[in-house]
Design a protein around this motif. Structure first.
Motif, mmCIF file in Angstrom:
data_model
loop_
_atom_site.group_PDB
_atom_site.id
_atom_site.type_symbol
_atom_site.label_atom_id
_atom_site.label_comp_id
_atom_site.label_asym_id
_atom_site.label_seq_id
_atom_site.Cartn_x
_atom_site.Cartn_y
_atom_site.Cartn_z
ATOM 1 N N ALA A 129 51.394 79.707 76.510
ATOM 2 C CA ALA A 129 51.107 81.114 76.261
ATOM 3 C C ALA A 129 49.616 81.378 76.042
ATOM 4 O O ALA A 129 49.205 82.529 75.893
ATOM 5 N N GLY A 130 48.818 80.309 76.025
ATOM 6 C CA GLY A 130 47.391 80.465 75.791
ATOM 7 C C GLY A 130 47.074 80.888 74.375
ATOM 8 O O GLY A 130 46.047 81.523 74.122
ATOM 9 N N LYS A 131 47.941 80.538 73.430
ATOM 10 C CA LYS A 131 47.770 80.965 72.042
ATOM 11 C C LYS A 131 47.424 79.808 71.104
ATOM 12 O O LYS A 131 47.498 79.965 69.888
ATOM 13 N N LEU A 132 47.070 78.667 71.671
ATOM 14 C CA LEU A 132 46.714 77.538 70.815
ATOM 15 C C LEU A 132 45.327 77.761 70.219
ATOM 16 O O LEU A 132 44.358 77.967 70.957
ATOM 17 N N THR A 133 45.232 77.755 68.923
ATOM 18 C CA THR A 133 43.956 77.964 68.234
ATOM 19 C C THR A 133 43.392 76.631 67.758
ATOM 20 O O THR A 133 44.066 75.877 67.062
ATOM 21 N N MET A 134 42.173 76.356 68.157
ATOM 22 C CA MET A 134 41.507 75.131 67.737
ATOM 23 C C MET A 134 40.584 75.444 66.564
ATOM 24 O O MET A 134 39.802 76.393 66.612
ATOM 25 N N ARG A 135 40.679 74.635 65.522
ATOM 26 C CA ARG A 135 39.827 74.798 64.341
ATOM 27 C C ARG A 135 39.013 73.519 64.147
ATOM 28 O O ARG A 135 39.517 72.528 63.622
ATOM 29 N N PHE A 136 37.760 73.574 64.568
ATOM 30 C CA PHE A 136 36.891 72.406 64.461
ATOM 31 C C PHE A 136 36.169 72.426 63.118
ATOM 32 O O PHE A 136 35.463 73.384 62.797
ATOM 33 N N GLU A 137 36.358 71.354 62.345
ATOM 34 C CA GLU A 137 35.702 71.225 61.054
ATOM 35 C C GLU A 137 35.176 69.801 60.902
ATOM 36 O O GLU A 137 35.774 68.848 61.412
ATOM 37 N N MET A 138 34.061 69.669 60.194
ATOM 38 C CA MET A 138 33.499 68.339 59.954
ATOM 39 C C MET A 138 34.486 67.516 59.121
ATOM 40 O O MET A 138 34.944 67.947 58.067
ATOM 41 N N ALA A 139 34.839 66.348 59.634
ATOM 42 C CA ALA A 139 35.795 65.498 58.926
ATOM 43 C C ALA A 139 35.604 64.055 59.356
ATOM 44 O O ALA A 139 34.911 63.757 60.339
ATOM 45 N N ASP A 140 36.235 63.163 58.616
ATOM 46 C CA ASP A 140 36.163 61.729 58.892
ATOM 47 C C ASP A 140 37.411 61.327 59.669
ATOM 48 O O ASP A 140 38.527 61.412 59.152
ATOM 49 N N LEU A 141 37.220 60.886 60.909
ATOM 50 C CA LEU A 141 38.362 60.521 61.744
ATOM 51 C C LEU A 141 39.103 59.303 61.192
ATOM 52 O O LEU A 141 40.321 59.196 61.343
ATOM 53 N N THR A 142 38.380 58.394 60.537
ATOM 54 C CA THR A 142 39.049 57.214 59.980
ATOM 55 C C THR A 142 40.029 57.613 58.875
ATOM 56 O O THR A 142 41.120 57.042 58.770
ATOM 57 N N ASP A 143 39.665 58.597 58.060
ATOM 58 C CA ASP A 143 40.591 59.100 57.039
ATOM 59 C C ASP A 143 41.793 59.771 57.688
ATOM 60 O O ASP A 143 42.940 59.603 57.244
ATOM 61 N N CYS A 144 41.530 60.533 58.740
ATOM 62 C CA CYS A 144 42.599 61.215 59.476
ATOM 63 C C CYS A 144 43.624 60.216 60.001
ATOM 64 O O CYS A 144 44.841 60.403 59.846
ATOM 65 N N LEU A 145 43.131 59.118 60.597
ATOM 66 C CA LEU A 145 44.025 58.124 61.173
ATOM 67 C C LEU A 145 44.730 57.310 60.090
ATOM 68 O O LEU A 145 45.879 56.896 60.268
ATOM 69 N N SER A 146 44.057 57.084 58.979
ATOM 70 C CA SER A 146 44.684 56.342 57.874
ATOM 71 C C SER A 146 45.913 57.080 57.358
ATOM 72 O O SER A 146 46.944 56.456 57.046
ATOM 73 N N GLU A 147 45.821 58.401 57.255
ATOM 74 C CA GLU A 147 46.953 59.190 56.802
ATOM 75 C C GLU A 147 48.130 59.063 57.773
ATOM 76 O O GLU A 147 49.285 58.958 57.346
ATOM 77 N N VAL A 148 47.832 59.077 59.066
ATOM 78 C CA VAL A 148 48.891 58.934 60.064
ATOM 79 C C VAL A 148 49.534 57.551 59.952
ATOM 80 O O VAL A 148 50.767 57.423 60.014
#
Length: 310
Positions: A129-148
């Motif tokens: 539908a072209g309604k995907l909203t991207m929210r780019f924010e400064m973050a640590d990818l290693t922390d992101c992956l650790s949570e997963v």
């Protein structure tokens, strides 16, 4: 770590319909092998094909939106069921026998699988539908992956598959969509776990990446780069497994919507959306994804994300 010497292929999403002024011909073999040739008007044929293609694309889009709407309606009651299961497992309402606890644990796993299916459908619907909203924010990818990894570790242990995530301390924060990257990695880990047998292993790695390749170029397994944080313009994330591997002829198709690899009935199934969602979310970050694999040698899925959103 699984063998990295695999054939590789990168997703390409470009194509053109080229028109010719010459007449098209169709040939059919007769009973004795003779061929009869009949001219067909090229203009009329091409226009008909384009109209049919546009109609089919619109039907696929409408079906995807309908599935997303149905998934949305299922999401709330499923969340309620999952909540009650979680409550029962705490034994606050009363003690559980070993058998009851096992039944509830199986039910919780099934609810989790359905919730991931629903999330994929909702994401697909938003993309269509072209309604995907991207929210780019400064973050640590290693922390992101650790949570997963923390979320998936129990499932890996239950199947007897080792999950390794060595942290690269060269990684620095950069802007990306935190929840959507967790969705990407969850889908990649789920795919790896699905096809890795008990006793196997899955490696998740992320590292700075320099000298980014253009979309559409083939990746040579023998090519090596000295990626360092200094001069890096991207990050490379990989999920490598010791599964059965993927034939090179499917390296591009596996990222298509609803595509499923041919497999025995006894093998795990799915909707064929997980990797398609991965590709679309990575592209929404301005990145790209591909797979390196050969039958019998495991698979390595790679994602490259730019340090600056495109």
């Amino acid at each position: 770590m699984p063998n990295d010497q695999h054939a590789s292929a990168e997703r390409e999403g470009h194509g053109e319909a080229k028109r010719t002024d010459h007449a098209l011909v169709s040939a059919s073999s007769g009973p004795e092998g003779d061929s009869s040739v009949a001219p067909v008007r090229s203009g009329a044929t091409l226009e008909g094909v384009l109209r049919t293609n546009a109609r089919l694309q619109e039907e696929v889009r409408r079906h995807a939106l309908a599935c997303a709407a149905a998934a949305h309606e299922l999401g709330t009651p499923l969340a309620v069921v999952a909540g009650y299961i979680e409550l029962l497992l705490t034994e606050k309402p009363g003690p559980l026998s070993a058998r009851q606890r096992q039944i509830l644990a199986d039910s919780e796993a099934s609810c989790g699988r359905l919730q991931r299916f629903i999330q994929d459908f909702l994401t697909l619907g938003a993309l269509e539908a072209g309604k995907l909203t991207m929210r780019f924010e400064m973050a640590d990818l290693t922390d992101c992956l650790s949570e997963v990894c923390d979320v998936w570790l129990t499932r890996f242990q239950a199947k007897g598959v080792a999950l390794y995530y060595p942290v690269d301390h060269r990684m620095e924060p950069f802007p990306f969509d935190y929840p959507k990257m967790q969705h990407v990695v969850s889908n990649l880990l789920e795919n790896a776990l699905k096809f890795t047998l008990t006793g196997g292993s899955v490696w998740l790695t992320v590292e700075p990446h320099a000298g980014d390749r253009r979309v559409g170029q083939a990746h040579r397994a023998s090519e090596e780069r000295a990626d360092t944080q200094v001069g890096a313009d991207a990050v490379r994330l990989t999920v490598a497994d010791t599964g059965p591997g993927i034939s090179p002829e499917y390296h591009q198709e596996i990222f298509d919507d609803f595509f499923k690899l041919p497999q025995p009935d006894s093998e795990p199934g799915g909707m064929g959306l997980g990797l398609a969602i991965v590709r679309r979310l990575v592209q929404a970050h301005g990145g790209k994804t591909w797979v390196e694999s050969e039958p019998g040698s495991g698979s390595k899925f790679s994602v490259v994300l730019p340090l600056k959103p495109v």
